[in-house]
Design a protein around this motif. Structure first.
Motif, PDB file in Angstrom:
ATOM      1  N   LEU A  13      10.698   3.231 -21.341  1.00 10.09           N
ATOM      2  CA  LEU A  13       9.558   3.069 -22.242  1.00 10.09           C
ATOM      3  C   LEU A  13       8.332   2.583 -21.482  1.00 10.09           C
ATOM      4  O   LEU A  13       7.257   3.159 -21.590  1.00 10.09           O
ATOM      5  CB  LEU A  13       9.882   2.099 -23.378  1.00 10.09           C
ATOM      6  N   PHE A  14       8.485   1.523 -20.712  1.00  8.33           N
ATOM      7  CA  PHE A  14       7.336   0.968 -20.005  1.00  8.33           C
ATOM      8  C   PHE A  14       6.804   1.927 -18.950  1.00  8.33           C
ATOM      9  O   PHE A  14       5.586   2.050 -18.771  1.00  8.33           O
ATOM     10  CB  PHE A  14       7.679  -0.397 -19.401  1.00  8.33           C
ATOM     11  N   ASN A  15       7.677   2.623 -18.254  1.00 11.81           N
ATOM     12  CA  ASN A  15       7.215   3.608 -17.276  1.00 11.81           C
ATOM     13  C   ASN A  15       6.452   4.744 -17.946  1.00 11.81           C
ATOM     14  O   ASN A  15       5.424   5.191 -17.437  1.00 11.81           O
ATOM     15  CB  ASN A  15       8.394   4.151 -16.470  1.00 11.81           C
ATOM     16  N   ALA A  16       6.919   5.185 -19.096  1.00 11.23           N
ATOM     17  CA  ALA A  16       6.244   6.282 -19.803  1.00 11.23           C
ATOM     18  C   ALA A  16       4.894   5.844 -20.344  1.00 11.23           C
ATOM     19  O   ALA A  16       3.885   6.538 -20.170  1.00 11.23           O
ATOM     20  CB  ALA A  16       7.131   6.790 -20.945  1.00 11.23           C
ATOM     21  N   VAL A  17       4.857   4.686 -20.984  1.00 13.00           N
ATOM     22  CA  VAL A  17       3.632   4.244 -21.655  1.00 13.00           C
ATOM     23  C   VAL A  17       2.605   3.694 -20.678  1.00 13.00           C
ATOM     24  O   VAL A  17       1.420   4.028 -20.764  1.00 13.00           O
ATOM     25  CB  VAL A  17       3.968   3.181 -22.734  1.00 13.00           C
ATOM     26  N   LEU A  18       3.043   2.869 -19.762  1.00 12.71           N
ATOM     27  CA  LEU A  18       2.085   2.189 -18.881  1.00 12.71           C
ATOM     28  C   LEU A  18       1.787   2.926 -17.579  1.00 12.71           C
ATOM     29  O   LEU A  18       0.700   2.769 -17.027  1.00 12.71           O
ATOM     30  CB  LEU A  18       2.603   0.786 -18.546  1.00 12.71           C
ATOM     31  N   PHE A  19       2.737   3.720 -17.107  1.00 15.70           N
ATOM     32  CA  PHE A  19       2.582   4.317 -15.790  1.00 15.70           C
ATOM     33  C   PHE A  19       2.667   5.839 -15.802  1.00 15.70           C
ATOM     34  O   PHE A  19       2.917   6.455 -14.767  1.00 15.70           O
ATOM     35  CB  PHE A  19       3.624   3.732 -14.831  1.00 15.70           C
ATOM     36  N   GLY A  20       2.468   6.448 -16.968  1.00 19.64           N
ATOM     37  CA  GLY A  20       2.443   7.904 -17.060  1.00 19.64           C
ATOM     38  C   GLY A  20       3.721   8.577 -16.600  1.00 19.64           C
ATOM     39  O   GLY A  20       3.683   9.707 -16.120  1.00 19.64           O
ATOM     40  N   GLY A  21       4.840   7.910 -16.710  1.00 17.42           N
ATOM     41  CA  GLY A  21       6.116   8.500 -16.327  1.00 17.42           C
ATOM     42  C   GLY A  21       6.556   8.171 -14.916  1.00 17.42           C
ATOM     43  O   GLY A  21       7.697   8.435 -14.545  1.00 17.42           O
ATOM     44  N   GLU A  22       5.659   7.598 -14.104  1.00 20.98           N
ATOM     45  CA  GLU A  22       6.039   7.206 -12.744  1.00 20.98           C
ATOM     46  C   GLU A  22       7.050   6.063 -12.825  1.00 20.98           C
ATOM     47  O   GLU A  22       6.903   5.128 -13.613  1.00 20.98           O
ATOM     48  CB  GLU A  22       4.802   6.745 -11.963  1.00 20.98           C
ATOM     49  N   GLN A  23       8.085   6.119 -12.022  1.00 24.16           N
ATOM     50  CA  GLN A  23       9.163   5.135 -12.072  1.00 24.16           C
ATOM     51  C   GLN A  23       8.774   3.864 -11.314  1.00 24.16           C
ATOM     52  O   GLN A  23       9.242   3.603 -10.208  1.00 24.16           O
ATOM     53  CB  GLN A  23      10.451   5.746 -11.511  1.00 24.16           C
ATOM     54  N   VAL A  24       7.913   3.059 -11.937  1.00 21.27           N
ATOM     55  CA  VAL A  24       7.459   1.802 -11.340  1.00 21.27           C
ATOM     56  C   VAL A  24       8.439   0.681 -11.676  1.00 21.27           C
ATOM     57  O   VAL A  24       8.834  -0.087 -10.816  1.00 21.27           O
ATOM     58  CB  VAL A  24       6.035   1.444 -11.838  1.00 21.27           C
ATOM     59  N   VAL A  25       8.807   0.581 -12.955  1.00 19.07           N
ATOM     60  CA  VAL A  25       9.768  -0.423 -13.401  1.00 19.07           C
ATOM     61  C   VAL A  25      11.167   0.146 -13.183  1.00 19.07           C
ATOM     62  O   VAL A  25      11.496   1.202 -13.701  1.00 19.07           O
ATOM     63  CB  VAL A  25       9.558  -0.776 -14.893  1.00 19.07           C
ATOM     64  N   LYS A  26      11.957  -0.546 -12.396  1.00 20.46           N
ATOM     65  CA  LYS A  26      13.321  -0.102 -12.091  1.00 20.46           C
ATOM     66  C   LYS A  26      14.312  -0.898 -12.937  1.00 20.46           C
ATOM     67  O   LYS A  26      14.263  -2.132 -12.961  1.00 20.46           O
ATOM     68  CB  LYS A  26      13.644  -0.317 -10.613  1.00 20.46           C
ATOM     69  N   SER A  27      15.195  -0.190 -13.611  1.00 20.08           N
ATOM     70  CA  SER A  27      16.159  -0.865 -14.484  1.00 20.08           C
ATOM     71  C   SER A  27      17.047  -1.833 -13.706  1.00 20.08           C
ATOM     72  O   SER A  27      17.457  -2.863 -14.237  1.00 20.08           O
ATOM     73  CB  SER A  27      17.010   0.153 -15.240  1.00 20.08           C
ATOM     74  N   ASP A  28      17.317  -1.534 -12.442  1.00 21.32           N
ATOM     75  CA  ASP A  28      18.164  -2.409 -11.623  1.00 21.32           C
ATOM     76  C   ASP A  28      17.501  -3.748 -11.331  1.00 21.32           C
ATOM     77  O   ASP A  28      18.179  -4.721 -11.007  1.00 21.32           O
ATOM     78  CB  ASP A  28      18.511  -1.738 -10.291  1.00 21.32           C
ATOM     79  N   ASN A  29      16.177  -3.807 -11.435  1.00 16.73           N
ATOM     80  CA  ASN A  29      15.439  -5.036 -11.132  1.00 16.73           C
ATOM     81  C   ASN A  29      15.218  -5.918 -12.360  1.00 16.73           C
ATOM     82  O   ASN A  29      14.636  -6.989 -12.249  1.00 16.73           O
ATOM     83  CB  ASN A  29      14.084  -4.711 -10.509  1.00 16.73           C
ATOM     84  N   LEU A  30      15.655  -5.459 -13.514  1.00 12.61           N
ATOM     85  CA  LEU A  30      15.449  -6.212 -14.749  1.00 12.61           C
ATOM     86  C   LEU A  30      16.628  -7.125 -15.014  1.00 12.61           C
ATOM     87  O   LEU A  30      17.762  -6.808 -14.677  1.00 12.61           O
ATOM     88  CB  LEU A  30      15.265  -5.248 -15.924  1.00 12.61           C
ATOM     89  N   GLU A  31      16.348  -8.262 -15.634  1.00  8.00           N
ATOM     90  CA  GLU A  31      17.432  -9.150 -16.049  1.00  8.00           C
ATOM     91  C   GLU A  31      17.235  -9.511 -17.507  1.00  8.00           C
ATOM     92  O   GLU A  31      16.122  -9.649 -17.993  1.00  8.00           O
ATOM     93  CB  GLU A  31      17.540 -10.403 -15.190  1.00  8.00           C
ATOM     94  N   GLU A  32      18.351  -9.611 -18.203  1.00 11.20           N
ATOM     95  CA  GLU A  32      18.332  -9.883 -19.630  1.00 11.20           C
ATOM     96  C   GLU A  32      17.926 -11.319 -19.888  1.00 11.20           C
ATOM     97  O   GLU A  32      18.317 -12.238 -19.168  1.00 11.20           O
ATOM     98  CB  GLU A  32      19.719  -9.621 -20.226  1.00 11.20           C
ATOM     99  N   MET A  33      17.114 -11.497 -20.935  1.00 13.38           N
ATOM    100  CA  MET A  33      16.717 -12.828 -21.368  1.00 13.38           C
ATOM    101  C   MET A  33      16.984 -12.935 -22.855  1.00 13.38           C
ATOM    102  O   MET A  33      17.044 -11.937 -23.558  1.00 13.38           O
ATOM    103  CB  MET A  33      15.241 -13.072 -21.071  1.00 13.38           C
ATOM    104  N   ASP A  34      17.130 -14.136 -23.333  1.00  8.83           N
ATOM    105  CA  ASP A  34      17.367 -14.380 -24.745  1.00  8.83           C
ATOM    106  C   ASP A  34      16.099 -14.047 -25.523  1.00  8.83           C
ATOM    107  O   ASP A  34      15.050 -14.651 -25.297  1.00  8.83           O
ATOM    108  CB  ASP A  34      17.768 -15.836 -24.960  1.00  8.83           C
ATOM    109  N   THR A  35      16.180 -13.089 -26.433  1.00 12.92           N
ATOM    110  CA  THR A  35      15.011 -12.663 -27.199  1.00 12.92           C
ATOM    111  C   THR A  35      14.667 -13.634 -28.311  1.00 12.92           C
ATOM    112  O   THR A  35      13.597 -13.533 -28.900  1.00 12.92           O
ATOM    113  CB  THR A  35      15.237 -11.273 -27.816  1.00 12.92           C
ATOM    114  N   ASP A  36      15.542 -14.577 -28.600  1.00 14.57           N
ATOM    115  CA  ASP A  36      15.272 -15.554 -29.648  1.00 14.57           C
ATOM    116  C   ASP A  36      14.552 -16.790 -29.117  1.00 14.57           C
ATOM    117  O   ASP A  36      14.257 -17.706 -29.859  1.00 14.57           O
ATOM    118  CB  ASP A  36      16.575 -15.986 -30.328  1.00 14.57           C
TER     119      ASP A  36
END
Length: 62
Positions: free
Chosen positions: A32-55
């Motif tokens: 979603l973020f790559n499509a919306v913010l970066f025109g589809g370029e793979q800037v945000v890598k899923s492997d670099n993300l970590e889950e946080m408590d959304t509450d």
């Protein structure tokens, strides 16, 4: 009237759970973020993300 209120609350909780389950997948979030913010370029890598408590809210300091 009480039953319709209870049903509405159940539906809201169900929708929230479905949404959280969907976004828990790092690939969905990155896509979603790559499509919306970066025109589809793979800037945000899923492997670099970590889950946080959304509450939990946080404060960003400058």
């Amino acid at each position: 009237m009480g039953k319709s209120v209870d049903r509405k609350q159940v539906d809201e909780i169900k929708n929230d759970t479905i949404s959280k389950d969907f976004w828990r997948n790092n690939e969905h979030f990155a896509d979603l973020f790559n499509a919306v913010l970066f025109g589809g370029e793979q800037v945000v890598k899923s492997d670099n993300l970590e889950e946080m408590d959304t509450d939990v809210s946080g404060v960003m300091q400058q």
